[in-house]
Motif scaffolding. Structure first.
Motif, PDB file in Angstrom:
ATOM      1  N   ILE A  59      -4.250   0.483  -1.871  1.00  0.00           N
ATOM      2  CA  ILE A  59      -3.661  -0.781  -2.321  1.00  0.00           C
ATOM      3  C   ILE A  59      -3.096  -0.620  -3.735  1.00  0.00           C
ATOM      4  O   ILE A  59      -3.799  -0.199  -4.654  1.00  0.00           O
ATOM      5  CB  ILE A  59      -4.716  -1.899  -2.307  1.00  0.00           C
TER       6      ILE A  59
ATOM      7  N   THR B 287       0.823  -1.206   0.000  1.00  0.00           N
ATOM      8  CA  THR B 287       0.000   0.000   0.000  1.00  0.00           C
ATOM      9  C   THR B 287       0.859   1.258   0.000  1.00  0.00           C
ATOM     10  O   THR B 287       2.037   1.227   0.372  1.00  0.00           O
ATOM     11  CB  THR B 287      -0.914   0.042   1.240  1.00  0.00           C
TER      12      THR B 287
ATOM     13  N   GLU C 100      -6.986   0.569  -8.041  1.00  0.00           N
ATOM     14  CA  GLU C 100      -7.212  -0.119  -6.772  1.00  0.00           C
ATOM     15  C   GLU C 100      -8.493  -0.948  -6.780  1.00  0.00           C
ATOM     16  O   GLU C 100      -8.505  -2.098  -6.312  1.00  0.00           O
ATOM     17  CB  GLU C 100      -7.258   0.904  -5.636  1.00  0.00           C
TER      18      GLU C 100
END
Length: 259
Positions: free
Chosen positions: A57, A11, A82
């Motif tokens: 992410i 992340t 993401e």
């Protein structure tokens, strides 16, 4: 025993969300937004680590082991957004209903997935089931800490005691496995800024392989497999990685691992 899915997230700070919540100039570059947010966070908490709901992410690494095969890869493509990555993850769960395996998944990866799926509106019938659709999930589901449909190895090995948690890298090396190769979580954001998504994905893949190897050792400890079966599983991993050793980072990884 099968199928099993080992997963790990990489992340970065959510610059878009930080810009919105801190009411910063929309034209301010992401790097400056994150610098401002990290400084504020450091002053508030003593750490510049962003809260979980503000972790965006950028990679989801997976080991997938079914009855016949061992696969390691990051979901999607390097340019995927993401929401696409999250959909890919839950699609695997909805299709295969695997046992999930993680290292600190309960403390980091799953809460991040929950928050980010909420933000993007990504559903998953199987993952969230607690017995509504499948009665067996009432007693063994992905959400309950003490169930085995998700095994957070760090949590289990620490006897669910936060003060006893141990780092994956060190334990993997103590068990004779390669551990991390040249990158850790603190380097993901700087690497991202340099356009190094391929390096981030490669790092993520080594983490899930390390976690799978630790899970195999754990399975040996609790007699889910005998020594012969364990040795065969270890050899399968080594042979599978040897077959793709022309791809980064597996040549380096294997050079650190002597069977």
């Amino acid at each position: 025993m099968y199928p099993h899915l080992v997963f790990d997230l990489e992340t970065i700070p959510d610059a878009h969300g930080l810009r919105q919540l801190m009411e910063l100039d929309p034209e301010l570059p992401d790097e400056e937004v994150v610098d401002i947010a990290m400084q504020a966070r450091l002053e508030q908490t003593g750490s510049d680590f962003m809260p979980l709901h503000l972790q965006k992410i950028v990679a989801i690494g997976c080991v997938f082991r079914n009855k016949t095969d061992f696969h390691v890869k990051c979901l999607g493509e390097p340019g995927d957004d993401e929401a696409t990555l999250i959909r890919s993850f839950f699609k695997v769960i909805d299709h295969y209903t695997p046992v999930l395996i993680s290292w600190n998944g309960s403390g980091f990866d799953l809460p991040v997935l929950h928050y980010r799926a909420l933000i993007h509106g990504v559903p998953s019938r199987r993952y969230w089931d607690k017995g509504q659709d499948d009665r067996s999930f009432q007693y063994n589901n992905y959400l309950s800490r003490y169930h085995e449909r998700h095994t957070d190895l760090m949590d289990v090995l620490a006897a669910f005691n936060l003060r006893a948690n141990a780092p994956l890298d060190q334990l993997a090396k103590l068990c004779g496995f390669p551990g991390k190769l040249g990158m850790d979580g603190s380097q993901v954001w700087p690497t991202w800024l340099e356009g190094g998504i391929d390096e981030i994905r490669a790092y993520c893949e080594t983490d899930v392989v390390n976690t799978w190897l630790m899970y195999l050792r754990y399975s040996l400890l609790k007699c889910d497999m005998d020594q012969t079966a364990y040795d065969a599983e270890i050899k399968l991993v080594h042979d599978s990685l040897s077959a793709i050793s022309d791809q980064a980072p597996w040549d380096e990884y294997l050079s650190e691992w002597s069977l």
